[in-house]
Design a protein around this motif. Structure first.
Motif, PDB file in Angstrom:
ATOM      1  N   TYR A 137      -5.211 -23.376  20.609  1.00 52.17           N
ATOM      2  CA  TYR A 137      -6.510 -23.027  22.098  1.00 52.17           C
ATOM      3  C   TYR A 137      -5.377 -23.935  22.771  1.00 52.17           C
ATOM      4  O   TYR A 137      -5.176 -24.559  22.819  1.00 52.17           O
ATOM      5  CB  TYR A 137      -7.482 -23.154  21.849  1.00 52.17           C
ATOM      6  CG  TYR A 137      -8.164 -22.228  21.232  1.00 52.17           C
ATOM      7  CD1 TYR A 137      -8.066 -21.231  20.444  1.00 52.17           C
ATOM      8  CD2 TYR A 137      -9.367 -22.668  20.099  1.00 52.17           C
ATOM      9  CE1 TYR A 137      -8.570 -19.723  19.592  1.00 52.17           C
ATOM     10  CE2 TYR A 137     -10.167 -21.103  19.680  1.00 52.17           C
ATOM     11  CZ  TYR A 137      -9.355 -20.594  19.041  1.00 52.17           C
ATOM     12  OH  TYR A 137     -10.610 -19.365  18.310  1.00 52.17           O
ATOM     13  N   ASN A 138      -5.041 -23.716  24.287  1.00 50.34           N
ATOM     14  CA  ASN A 138      -4.438 -24.371  25.120  1.00 50.34           C
ATOM     15  C   ASN A 138      -5.311 -24.839  26.359  1.00 50.34           C
ATOM     16  O   ASN A 138      -4.997 -25.396  27.535  1.00 50.34           O
ATOM     17  CB  ASN A 138      -4.299 -22.915  26.004  1.00 50.34           C
ATOM     18  CG  ASN A 138      -2.844 -22.292  24.913  1.00 50.34           C
ATOM     19  OD1 ASN A 138      -2.609 -21.149  25.071  1.00 50.34           O
ATOM     20  ND2 ASN A 138      -2.038 -23.175  23.923  1.00 50.34           N
ATOM     21  N   ASN A 139      -6.113 -25.171  25.618  1.00 53.66           N
ATOM     22  CA  ASN A 139      -7.373 -26.154  27.426  1.00 53.66           C
ATOM     23  C   ASN A 139      -7.113 -25.155  28.817  1.00 53.66           C
ATOM     24  O   ASN A 139      -6.953 -26.787  29.315  1.00 53.66           O
ATOM     25  CB  ASN A 139      -7.123 -27.085  27.080  1.00 53.66           C
ATOM     26  CG  ASN A 139      -7.905 -28.478  27.140  1.00 53.66           C
ATOM     27  OD1 ASN A 139      -9.145 -28.067  27.338  1.00 53.66           O
ATOM     28  ND2 ASN A 139      -7.899 -29.666  27.197  1.00 53.66           N
ATOM     29  N   ASP A 184      -1.527 -15.906  18.975  1.00 54.04           N
ATOM     30  CA  ASP A 184      -2.195 -14.293  17.861  1.00 54.04           C
ATOM     31  C   ASP A 184      -4.207 -14.528  19.209  1.00 54.04           C
ATOM     32  O   ASP A 184      -4.873 -15.209  19.567  1.00 54.04           O
ATOM     33  CB  ASP A 184      -2.432 -15.820  17.662  1.00 54.04           C
ATOM     34  CG  ASP A 184      -3.533 -14.939  15.438  1.00 54.04           C
ATOM     35  OD1 ASP A 184      -3.997 -13.739  15.231  1.00 54.04           O
ATOM     36  OD2 ASP A 184      -3.511 -15.836  14.790  1.00 54.04           O
ATOM     37  N   PHE A 185      -3.891 -13.159  18.794  1.00 57.41           N
ATOM     38  CA  PHE A 185      -5.691 -12.502  19.051  1.00 57.41           C
ATOM     39  C   PHE A 185      -5.651 -13.336  20.496  1.00 57.41           C
ATOM     40  O   PHE A 185      -6.747 -13.893  20.975  1.00 57.41           O
ATOM     41  CB  PHE A 185      -6.665 -13.603  18.944  1.00 57.41           C
ATOM     42  CG  PHE A 185      -7.113 -12.924  17.369  1.00 57.41           C
ATOM     43  CD1 PHE A 185      -7.935 -11.614  17.124  1.00 57.41           C
ATOM     44  CD2 PHE A 185      -6.176 -13.221  16.013  1.00 57.41           C
ATOM     45  CE1 PHE A 185      -7.986 -11.659  15.937  1.00 57.41           C
ATOM     46  CE2 PHE A 185      -6.652 -12.779  14.879  1.00 57.41           C
ATOM     47  CZ  PHE A 185      -7.316 -11.640  14.686  1.00 57.41           C
ATOM     48  N   VAL A 243      -2.673 -11.705  31.475  1.00 53.89           N
ATOM     49  CA  VAL A 243      -2.510 -13.485  30.977  1.00 53.89           C
ATOM     50  C   VAL A 243      -3.411 -14.151  31.980  1.00 53.89           C
ATOM     51  O   VAL A 243      -3.599 -14.802  32.697  1.00 53.89           O
ATOM     52  CB  VAL A 243      -2.076 -12.913  29.824  1.00 53.89           C
ATOM     53  CG1 VAL A 243      -1.594 -14.441  29.504  1.00 53.89           C
ATOM     54  CG2 VAL A 243      -2.778 -12.605  28.914  1.00 53.89           C
ATOM     55  N   ALA A 244      -1.806 -13.742  32.566  1.00 52.74           N
ATOM     56  CA  ALA A 244      -0.952 -14.433  33.745  1.00 52.74           C
ATOM     57  C   ALA A 244      -2.802 -14.473  35.038  1.00 52.74           C
ATOM     58  O   ALA A 244      -2.284 -15.666  35.938  1.00 52.74           O
ATOM     59  CB  ALA A 244       0.296 -14.970  34.043  1.00 52.74           C
ATOM     60  N   VAL A 274      -9.700 -16.965  24.488  1.00 57.55           N
ATOM     61  CA  VAL A 274     -10.209 -17.666  23.977  1.00 57.55           C
ATOM     62  C   VAL A 274      -8.868 -18.697  23.766  1.00 57.55           C
ATOM     63  O   VAL A 274      -8.738 -20.241  23.496  1.00 57.55           O
ATOM     64  CB  VAL A 274     -10.246 -17.758  22.181  1.00 57.55           C
ATOM     65  CG1 VAL A 274     -11.334 -16.865  21.716  1.00 57.55           C
ATOM     66  CG2 VAL A 274      -8.999 -17.498  21.592  1.00 57.55           C
ATOM     67  N   HIS A 275      -7.848 -18.239  24.776  1.00 53.82           N
ATOM     68  CA  HIS A 275      -6.971 -19.205  25.662  1.00 53.82           C
ATOM     69  C   HIS A 275      -7.078 -20.406  26.365  1.00 53.82           C
ATOM     70  O   HIS A 275      -7.091 -21.370  26.380  1.00 53.82           O
ATOM     71  CB  HIS A 275      -5.203 -18.934  25.729  1.00 53.82           C
ATOM     72  CG  HIS A 275      -5.679 -17.838  26.428  1.00 53.82           C
ATOM     73  ND1 HIS A 275      -5.542 -16.579  26.051  1.00 53.82           N
ATOM     74  CD2 HIS A 275      -5.370 -17.660  28.143  1.00 53.82           C
ATOM     75  CE1 HIS A 275      -6.112 -15.772  27.702  1.00 53.82           C
ATOM     76  NE2 HIS A 275      -5.873 -16.690  28.174  1.00 53.82           N
ATOM     77  N   TRP A 276      -8.175 -19.906  26.596  1.00 46.37           N
ATOM     78  CA  TRP A 276      -8.653 -20.591  27.394  1.00 46.37           C
ATOM     79  C   TRP A 276      -9.486 -22.349  27.190  1.00 46.37           C
ATOM     80  O   TRP A 276      -9.985 -23.341  27.820  1.00 46.37           O
ATOM     81  CB  TRP A 276     -10.029 -20.294  28.816  1.00 46.37           C
ATOM     82  CG  TRP A 276      -9.429 -19.495  30.027  1.00 46.37           C
ATOM     83  CD1 TRP A 276      -8.479 -18.378  29.574  1.00 46.37           C
ATOM     84  CD2 TRP A 276      -9.326 -19.420  30.875  1.00 46.37           C
ATOM     85  NE1 TRP A 276      -8.530 -17.950  30.877  1.00 46.37           N
ATOM     86  CE2 TRP A 276      -8.508 -17.859  31.667  1.00 46.37           C
ATOM     87  CE3 TRP A 276     -10.003 -20.680  32.200  1.00 46.37           C
ATOM     88  CZ2 TRP A 276      -8.981 -18.396  33.335  1.00 46.37           C
ATOM     89  CZ3 TRP A 276     -10.140 -20.914  33.505  1.00 46.37           C
ATOM     90  CH2 TRP A 276      -9.310 -19.522  33.812  1.00 46.37           C
ATOM     91  N   LEU A 277     -10.015 -22.275  25.717  1.00 48.61           N
ATOM     92  CA  LEU A 277     -10.727 -23.010  24.962  1.00 48.61           C
ATOM     93  C   LEU A 277      -9.743 -24.275  25.103  1.00 48.61           C
ATOM     94  O   LEU A 277      -8.988 -24.696  25.094  1.00 48.61           O
ATOM     95  CB  LEU A 277     -11.757 -22.634  23.515  1.00 48.61           C
ATOM     96  CG  LEU A 277     -11.782 -21.194  24.036  1.00 48.61           C
ATOM     97  CD1 LEU A 277     -12.925 -20.875  22.918  1.00 48.61           C
ATOM     98  CD2 LEU A 277     -13.389 -21.461  24.796  1.00 48.61           C
TER      99      LEU A 277
END
Length: 515
Positions: free
Chosen positions: A96-98, A309-310, A169-170, A84-87
């Protein structure tokens, strides 16, 4: 001298364990560091596999020309929809980090090399290791080539897969129809500096030197060198030891950003290393709802926050997914974004990185982070960061241009017959700043003057202009003797410690100013 004992996540069992190691210190003032002991919140059942039984990795040939950016691109990786960090941030989930639009618009010139210094690397099928080394000297450990250690506290389970999770993640392999979508489509350089999540800080400082191509005694050089380095590790000590600071300074001077997790002890980050070292880019954890994560360290050393988180990533099950938390997994989100930026724009200074992270940050939720001295400037918006950085590198932001060259800003014909007004306008320059995303009304940009070619640390400069607008008019500038820089501030503080240099290469006067 007495060894200082510390850990990223303190526990009674760790303190007891670490104190038994005090006599093994191999460098003056060395410290014991660690990674969080906890595993992700949810992960698939794991059945023990030997290293030989893990799926074989396919070597990915480096390519010199990237596919053109595509607005409809979406990764096809198995667990992408869990990442969800891609959202883009929403009113409900501010953290969320777009990532997606920043990747869709990416125009890289080369593959970046992402360095990870950590513990618990294994041959996960979604990670392709360009090179690696085992730097651990804790206890009876000997340094060597076997960095893919099956760190185990019994015969059936890993005691630590922290480094594998951070790396995925990276820089997990994208678009291979399995696993995770790494933010950076690059090469992965791993250095194991801890065993089961514990290790000497000096092993991590040696790991950093090795990753940036500096010599380490009795250790072969790396076959590739890192463009960015992630350090999701650390512990409680009230200063940055000299050997760690020296390694970080070497990295910064080599143009390699060092991204550090701010820590998870609910304490001021000035008491936590390597977050308290000069030159690192410190990342705090944010809850999905846009607050500082409950366990996160805090204070003025925070440069940016990211989702903590998540965060979906790799676990001990090669086919599984886990949801990790805390700043260890916020840091690699920023690391991946910076790796993409380096791949497109080349070398970036720490001042540039910190300025654009701050000015494009999503504001925290109202409440505990209303004081930026506690939480920093906000939560990373990867697309806003990358877009503003692109405008800056293209000369469209933080660039001085003659005011008369901009018909939107002033009507040139209005002054064409008035010599005095024309002369005054010909000494006036327009400076366009990024539009900050903060919801605060007290955000301001300060222009500072420095002796030409001097460093732009705040203490070396003097404020000559201030504006709450993203556009400024400036005059009486002496660009032959001085350099000019800019910083972002609010009522409580100015962010960072070094001004970003204002580009003055476009200051040639319009033809009518030479009449």
């Amino acid at each position: 001298m007495k060894t200082i004992l510390l850990a990223l996540m303190l526990s009674l069992s760790f303190v007891t364990y670490a104190s038994n190691l005090a006599s093994n210190t191999h460098i003056e003032n060395d410290v014991i560091i660690g990674t969080p002991k906890s595993k992700p919140k949810t992960y698939n059942d794991y059945h023990s596999l030997t290293l030989e039984q893990l799926p074989k990795q396919q070597v990915k040939e480096p390519y010199s020309i990237y596919p053109s950016s595509r607005s409809d691109y979406v990764p096809n990786d198995t667990y992408y929809n869990e990442q969800v960090h891609w959202l883009a941030p929403t009113t409900q989930y501010l953290s969320y980090n777009n990532i997606l639009p920043s990747v869709q618009r990416l125009s890289p010139m080369r593959r970046p090399v992402v360095g990870i210094i950590d513990s618990g690397f294994y041959a996960h099928p979604d990670l392709i290791y360009a090179d690696g080394y085992d730097m651990v000297t804790l206890g009876d450990a000997q340094r060597g080539e076997n960095y893919l250690m099956r760190e185990s506290d019994d015969e059936e389970h890993f005691c630590n897969v922290h480094g594998t999770g951070v790396a995925a993640v990276a820089v997990a392999t994208r678009d291979n129809n399995l696993g995770f979508a790494g933010i950076a489509d690059g090469d992965f350089l791993a250095t194991r500096s801890m065993d089961c999540g514990f290790g000497y800080l000096s092993d991590s400082s040696d790991a950093l030197l090795w990753q940036i191509g500096k010599p380490v005694e009795d250790i072969r050089p790396a076959t590739v060198t890192a463009d960015v380095v992630n350090m999701s590790l650390g512990g409680t000590v009230d200063h940055c030891p000299d050997f760690m600071q020296n390694a970080i300074t070497e990295a910064v001077n080599s143009g390699v950003p060092v991204i550090a997790a701010i820590g998870n002890n609910e304490m001021d980050a000035s008491e936590f290393t390597p977050a308290n070292c000069n030159g690192v880019i410190n990342v705090a954890a944010a809850s999905r709802e846009g607050e500082l994560f409950s366990s996160s360290n805090f204070g003025t050393l925070i440069d940016i926050a990211a989702l903590g988180d998540f965060v979906a990533s790799a676990t001990e099950d090669p086919d599984g997914v886990g949801w990790w938390e805390e700043s260890s997994f916020s840091a690699p989100i920023v690391t991946g974004v910076l790796a993409n930026a380096v791949s497109e724009f080349g070398l970036l200074s720490n001042a540039e990185i910190k300025f654009f992270l701050a000015v494009t940050a999503t504001p925290f939720a109202a409440g505990q982070c209303d004081d930026s001295n506690r939480c920093g400037p906000g939560i990373m918006d990867a697309n806003a960061f990358h877009s503003s950085l692109r405008e800056y590198k293209n000369g469209d932001l933080v660039t001085l241009k003659p005011a008369l060259s901009n018909t939107e800003f002033c009507d040139k014909d209005l002054y064409a017959t008035d010599d005095n007004e024309l002369a005054m306008l010909c000494e006036t320059y327009e400076l366009v700043m990024p539009v900050h995303q903060s919801n605060r009304s007290d955000i301001r940009f300060e222009v500072m003057v420095f002796v030409k070619d001097d460093t732009m640390q705040y203490a070396n400069g003097q404020v000559v202009a201030t504006s709450t607008s993203s556009r400024m008019l400036m005059s009486a500038l002496d660009m032959s003797s001085n350099d000019y820089g800019v910083r972002m501030c609010n009522t409580e503080r100015c962010f960072g410690d070094t001004a970003i240099k204002i580009n003055s290469s476009s200051t040639a006067l319009p033809a009518k100013c030479n009449q």
